[in-house]
Design an enzyme around this catalytic site. Structure first.
Site, mmCIF file in Angstrom:
data_model
loop_
_atom_site.group_PDB
_atom_site.id
_atom_site.type_symbol
_atom_site.label_atom_id
_atom_site.label_comp_id
_atom_site.label_asym_id
_atom_site.label_seq_id
_atom_site.Cartn_x
_atom_site.Cartn_y
_atom_site.Cartn_z
ATOM 1 N N GLY A 1 1.279 -1.468 -0.246
ATOM 2 C CA GLY A 1 -0.005 0.452 0.092
ATOM 3 C C GLY A 1 1.613 1.571 0.450
ATOM 4 O O GLY A 1 0.113 2.693 -0.059
ATOM 5 N N HIS B 1 16.741 10.714 -8.398
ATOM 6 C CA HIS B 1 17.100 12.274 -8.063
ATOM 7 C C HIS B 1 16.719 13.233 -7.950
ATOM 8 O O HIS B 1 17.438 13.792 -7.239
ATOM 9 C CB HIS B 1 18.536 11.895 -9.347
ATOM 10 C CG HIS B 1 19.584 11.417 -9.780
ATOM 11 N ND1 HIS B 1 21.178 10.955 -8.740
ATOM 12 C CD2 HIS B 1 19.204 9.686 -9.809
ATOM 13 C CE1 HIS B 1 21.246 10.070 -9.205
ATOM 14 N NE2 HIS B 1 19.910 9.186 -10.016
ATOM 15 N N HIS C 1 23.665 10.364 -19.850
ATOM 16 C CA HIS C 1 22.315 9.233 -19.617
ATOM 17 C C HIS C 1 21.124 9.378 -20.583
ATOM 18 O O HIS C 1 21.211 9.750 -21.063
ATOM 19 C CB HIS C 1 22.491 10.139 -17.943
ATOM 20 C CG HIS C 1 21.507 9.054 -17.082
ATOM 21 N ND1 HIS C 1 21.787 7.446 -16.493
ATOM 22 C CD2 HIS C 1 20.565 9.654 -16.114
ATOM 23 C CE1 HIS C 1 20.996 6.971 -15.684
ATOM 24 N NE2 HIS C 1 20.280 8.447 -16.060
ATOM 25 N N ASP D 1 24.056 9.494 -12.627
ATOM 26 C CA ASP D 1 23.873 8.218 -13.596
ATOM 27 C C ASP D 1 25.025 8.699 -14.498
ATOM 28 O O ASP D 1 24.719 9.642 -15.208
ATOM 29 C CB ASP D 1 22.947 8.374 -13.710
ATOM 30 C CG ASP D 1 22.055 7.269 -12.422
ATOM 31 O OD1 ASP D 1 22.765 7.705 -11.546
ATOM 32 O OD2 ASP D 1 20.541 7.689 -12.144
ATOM 33 N N ASP E 1 28.866 5.826 -9.915
ATOM 34 C CA ASP E 1 28.184 4.324 -10.248
ATOM 35 C C ASP E 1 28.050 3.536 -10.822
ATOM 36 O O ASP E 1 28.558 2.851 -11.506
ATOM 37 C CB ASP E 1 27.454 5.407 -11.441
ATOM 38 C CG ASP E 1 25.782 4.631 -12.360
ATOM 39 O OD1 ASP E 1 25.054 4.237 -11.244
ATOM 40 O OD2 ASP E 1 25.367 5.163 -13.586
ATOM 41 N N HIS F 1 16.329 -1.081 -27.439
ATOM 42 C CA HIS F 1 16.491 -1.009 -25.832
ATOM 43 C C HIS F 1 18.145 -0.449 -25.240
ATOM 44 O O HIS F 1 18.933 -1.580 -25.801
ATOM 45 C CB HIS F 1 16.129 -1.228 -24.553
ATOM 46 C CG HIS F 1 16.071 -0.427 -23.290
ATOM 47 N ND1 HIS F 1 15.716 1.070 -22.998
ATOM 48 C CD2 HIS F 1 17.018 -0.910 -22.564
ATOM 49 C CE1 HIS F 1 16.384 1.322 -21.746
ATOM 50 N NE2 HIS F 1 16.725 0.029 -21.576
ATOM 51 N N SER G 1 20.570 1.007 -22.163
ATOM 52 C CA SER G 1 21.378 0.517 -20.377
ATOM 53 C C SER G 1 21.728 2.455 -21.034
ATOM 54 O O SER G 1 22.322 3.163 -21.975
ATOM 55 C CB SER G 1 21.910 -0.148 -20.080
ATOM 56 O OG SER G 1 22.179 0.847 -18.663
ATOM 57 N N HIS H 1 23.184 3.400 -18.168
ATOM 58 C CA HIS H 1 24.191 3.043 -17.302
ATOM 59 C C HIS H 1 25.937 2.655 -17.593
ATOM 60 O O HIS H 1 25.596 2.139 -18.805
ATOM 61 C CB HIS H 1 23.691 2.778 -16.070
ATOM 62 C CG HIS H 1 23.357 3.008 -15.747
ATOM 63 N ND1 HIS H 1 22.877 4.204 -14.106
ATOM 64 C CD2 HIS H 1 21.393 2.694 -15.137
ATOM 65 C CE1 HIS H 1 21.884 4.466 -13.826
ATOM 66 N NE2 HIS H 1 20.700 3.882 -14.077
ATOM 67 N N HIS I 1 25.345 4.478 -5.852
ATOM 68 C CA HIS I 1 23.873 3.086 -6.628
ATOM 69 C C HIS I 1 24.479 2.745 -7.269
ATOM 70 O O HIS I 1 24.677 1.782 -7.948
ATOM 71 C CB HIS I 1 24.456 4.295 -8.271
ATOM 72 C CG HIS I 1 23.856 5.932 -7.559
ATOM 73 N ND1 HIS I 1 23.845 6.642 -8.858
ATOM 74 C CD2 HIS I 1 24.176 6.650 -6.734
ATOM 75 C CE1 HIS I 1 23.975 7.940 -8.608
ATOM 76 N NE2 HIS I 1 24.239 8.215 -6.970
ATOM 77 N N ASP J 1 2.439 7.286 1.946
ATOM 78 C CA ASP J 1 1.313 7.219 1.580
ATOM 79 C C ASP J 1 0.022 7.865 1.626
ATOM 80 O O ASP J 1 -0.148 8.512 2.493
ATOM 81 C CB ASP J 1 0.698 5.553 2.656
ATOM 82 C CG ASP J 1 -0.650 4.835 2.760
ATOM 83 O OD1 ASP J 1 -0.624 5.170 1.274
ATOM 84 O OD2 ASP J 1 -0.826 3.615 2.987
#
Lengths: 555, 555
Positions: free
Chosen positions: B47, B77, B140, B162, B195, B364, B366, B368, B390, B443
């Site tokens: 929750g 960040h 990045h 990063d 990183d 795709h 990354s 990093h 990180h 929450d």
């Protein structure tokens, strides 16, 4: 029957899902069940222990069922047996190791004495009603796996079970019998049902043997204690750990309930070769130097109750992780288990252990065929019709595409769903209807008593907790005699939210007075009034929606 | 100060966890905060919406804080900014795009007018108390990312943020300024913080540009509608989709709240280059032929509220998936999201769409750095001390190993935990203490009011549901006047378990009579008697342990 019947193929599990594999073959008055597995609960099935197929169709056609035939001993192929056999007592056919694992399972459920287990071996043929079931040697991440050729009056159906094509398996002569697939193909195969698990991966799955080579490499240069976590049922993997241990003069201790179980069964039935004096009791590991010991353990999926998890978190009675220990996690996280495995790896590193896992070395191979192996099987079997099995829709779809690229016509490929009935003649196939199919949830001793309503409540409770409002009212005039009292759980930290809880009480009181004023005596109206005003208030104040449970007592 | 102070580095987030990056640099009376991110809740945090760092240390040292400095605009960040800025109002420094995203965020929290945002660009230097903060161009998976060189009286600290080393980024001249890292290295760097996200991956991360090439390839041969799902913040990815669309004469519609937000900010601030007439309103897609349209959408992580999820499940108001649609999921599932993404892929296939995802094509990359890029940075910067940041412990540990292999001494490498204080002089570094640090759970509107007790209750309720037992007793003699009544939620399906619920009532009655006989009037004893007998009974009968909530009313 003088005129030939149609063959019905009815998958009751294993399509559009991972696990609970169960396929029904029906011809005239005869039914064969192929595999009888369980699935593990999805994330949203809160509190559920396991999932089994809805087998009401089988129960309804009890008297037709000739046997349950098993391809191998993994839970997703045998795990539902105790539940199904309670209702339907038919003989179970499987190889020695498969039935060894089934025996353990039936024992736990107190069913062993009542079930007839029939051991077969690869190459055997068994006549069951109108069917002849032929068992074909296969290779998978458990020993003694078989594929099935089902000889029916209208043609042959080949079902691969879970498989990979391993040319150099650990049991020397037991490579997958691809020649027999070819022979069947030449005889003419009506339909092929094949494992789709790894259809998205190009190339070949590496041989199990390559893992042994990595083990040897790692063991050779290690001067510390070694722990290897893997799937208990992967007898060949465990054998290879033992081989590497023997090669470098280490003793082997086995740890974790299921690992101990499987190793015992495997040794007893002759599936493992462990030189005298190699195995030692886990209680005796401290009698040896660290570099003389290998511990084989469960927990490769980061399961919180497993031996490796408990070792990592210093909660294991017999094994403490010490700096320098080398832990090999010989497995890939099953989708959904990534975070658990990572948690264990982090904790082992923190304890000063070295950890080798799949992204760092070749210490695991899959048990399922990749694209090139699938192409091989399709090209050997050359079926008239093809039904991709064992996979989510994405896998079935990709497998259908693969079959199409190999020349099969789209109309001869059936991406089925569980419960659908595929009727085949010698030259036709079509989906003609459906039977009941689905998920039966097992929670504790309850089988099927947890359904959507219960799950929805659990999800609601999990999300924002609950508020119980209790009030006692007079049966005579409906006036409030005691309360309202308010209790909450899982909503806010009550000690720091006393003011809020007082306000909640006030809101409930106001709602009750309103009902009294309007002379409302109908309980359900009173309850929904309380519910409505409270949930509105709470959402505005907290942006949360706890379950609100008004309870009225009358005296 | 005549004598030089020590530099304190205190990470309050981002170590031994993914997300909520926040590092404190303290020198004498000056504090700089680097990044201020959130984390997404773990599975067991039922929750909970999001997690922010415990910043009580900052609150206590409010008057020392000179600024919050941001490396880039990702949630991990910048996501905790609204919560931290409510308590601590200091200027925030970041590049144009980063602050554009921050502005959106502050607007939502009604904080925009009260916060001073200071735009900087790569290459800038800013004096803040004893520090000079230098911003270094980086690359990045979001545009306009920077690394930081913190010039302090005792030496330079380099923090990569990063990053990846992209030699051919999408914004032509904006490749990572590796020469500056080298120059700083030659000047002498006291400490490097870098990183660790991808430290387990060998080799190099591919350039963002390679994804564009794949897009072009796919678009060229596609004669259908194309939908691309990706991270909203990946401005360059979106730009490349637009480039491919323009190349093949397609219009582009943008869909999903955060995607629309980011694209608007990016266009407004000049980070995107969209030829006039390319963008069309999502309401107008039906004015064009399918092969003239590209829809860019959120939902690449399978998030159940996202646009793509709703499209897949026919729950989106403006876009219906039709057979033939080509959906490109240009992302990798973040660990934990695998099943959700798979669910969406399955559903899209079922609707007749073609789906391209990462295991099928190079759509795709990354954001990093992999091992070779990390080695490059270490070799350029050549720091005296190294602190991997990180990542979970496994990543920090592997990154420490990598630094050691490059020649750094083990004693000069610090695998830190959040809250630890690393004190540096010109030639020494050691951990000298800790400050409060941890997770604050958000929450709804509540920040920090959900803690372990509330979570434990939610987990208990989620597992087996609850049973409420209500009884009204006399204040005079303790006798039962009404009840016990039993209500359950999330335990069993009540309609089919009436007999069981009657038994529960009976057990509760017996427990109450026992108390009456023994003249027990203490409520907590009565409650625990009911609880004890019910839980024993229920566990034996169902092997479940619902929460049992006895409520006593007195009149």
């Amino acid at each position: 029957m003088s005129k030939k019947s149609k063959l019905k193929i009815i998958p009751l599990g294993g399509l559009n899902e991972i696990g609970k594999n169960l396929t029904v073959f029906e011809y005239g008055n005869d039914i064969i069940i192929l595999d009888c597995g369980l699935a593990f609960p999805e994330d949203e099935m809160l509190g559920v222990d396991l999932v089994i197929p809805d087998t009401s169709y089988l129960f309804k056609n009890k008297e037709k069922i000739r046997a349950i035939v098993l391809t191998h001993g993994h839970e997703d192929h045998i795990g539902a047996l105790p539940y199904v056999l309670k209702d339907i007592n038919v003989p179970v056919y499987g190889t020695k190791l498969t039935l060894g694992l089934v025996e353990n399972k039936l024992k736990e459920h107190g069913l062993l004495s009542s079930v007839k287990l029939q051991t077969i071996k690869a190459g055997d043929e068994v006549y069951l009603g109108a069917f002849k079931v032929e068992f074909i040697r296969s290779t998978h991440s458990i020993a003694d796996a078989v594929a099935i050729a089902l000889h029916t009056p209208i043609g042959i159906v080949v079902h691969t079970g879970d498989f990979k094509v391993d040319y150099t398996p650990i049991e020397g002569n037991n490579m997958i019998d691809i020649a027999r697939f070819g022979q069947l193909g030449k005889m003419g195969v009506l339909a092929l049902m094949a494992d789709s698990t790894n259809v998205e991966r190009p190339g070949y799955t590496m041989s199990e043997r390559t893992v042994g080579e990595t083990f040897e490499e790692i063991f050779r240069y290690c001067d510390q204690r070694i722990l290897v976590a893997t799937f208990a049922s992967n007898v060949h993997r465990v054998q290879q750990v033992i081989n590497a241990a023997v090669l470098y003069g280490r003793k082997v201790a086995v740890c974790g309930r299921s690992m101990v179980n499987v190793v015992n069964v495997a040794i007893e039935l002759g599936y493992m070769n462990v030189p005298e004096g190699t195995l030692i009791d886990i209680d005796h590991i401290n009698r040896y130097k660290n570099n003389q010991v290998v511990i084989i353990t469960t927990g490769s999926q980061g399961e919180p109750m497993s031996a490796l998890y408990r070792m990592a978190f210093s909660d294991h009675k017999k094994v403490d992780i010490v700096p320098g220990d080398l832990v090999i996690i010989s497995a890939t996280p099953i989708p959904g288990n990534e975070k658990l495995v990572s948690k264990v790896i982090n904790e082992l590193f923190k304890k000063g252990a070295d950890v080798i896992y799949e992204s760092l070395a070749d210490i695991h191979v899959s048990g399922h065929a990749c694209q090139e192996e699938l192409k091989l099987i399709h090209s050997l079997v050359k079926p008239k019709f093809f039904i991709p099995v064992h996979g989510e829709y994405r896998h079935l779809k990709q497998h259908a595409n693969l079959a199409e690229r190999l020349g099969l016509k789209k109309k001869n490929i059936f991406i089925m769903d569980i419960g659908q009935v595929l009727e085949l003649t010698e030259d036709s196939a079509r989906i003609t209807g459906t039977v009941p199919a689905g998920k039966v949830l097992v929670d504790g001793l309850g089988v099927g008593d947890v359904g959507n309503i219960v799950l929805r409540d659990r999800q609601h409770l999990a999300q924002d907790g609950l508020i119980v409002v209790v009030v006692t009212i007079s049966g005579e005039n409906g006036s409030v005699i005691a309360g309202p009292d308010v209790i909450s759980r899982g909503f806010v930290y009550v000690r720091e939210s006393e003011a809020l809880m007082e306000e909640v009480k006030g809101i409930a009181k106001t709602a009750l007075s309103k009902c009294e004023e309007k002379k409302i005596k109908d309980w359900s109206t009173i309850k929904s009034t309380i519910k409505g005003s409270l949930s509105e208030f709470l959402y505005e104040r907290t942006k949360r929606k706890p379950m609100i449970l008004p309870v009225i007592m009358e005296i």
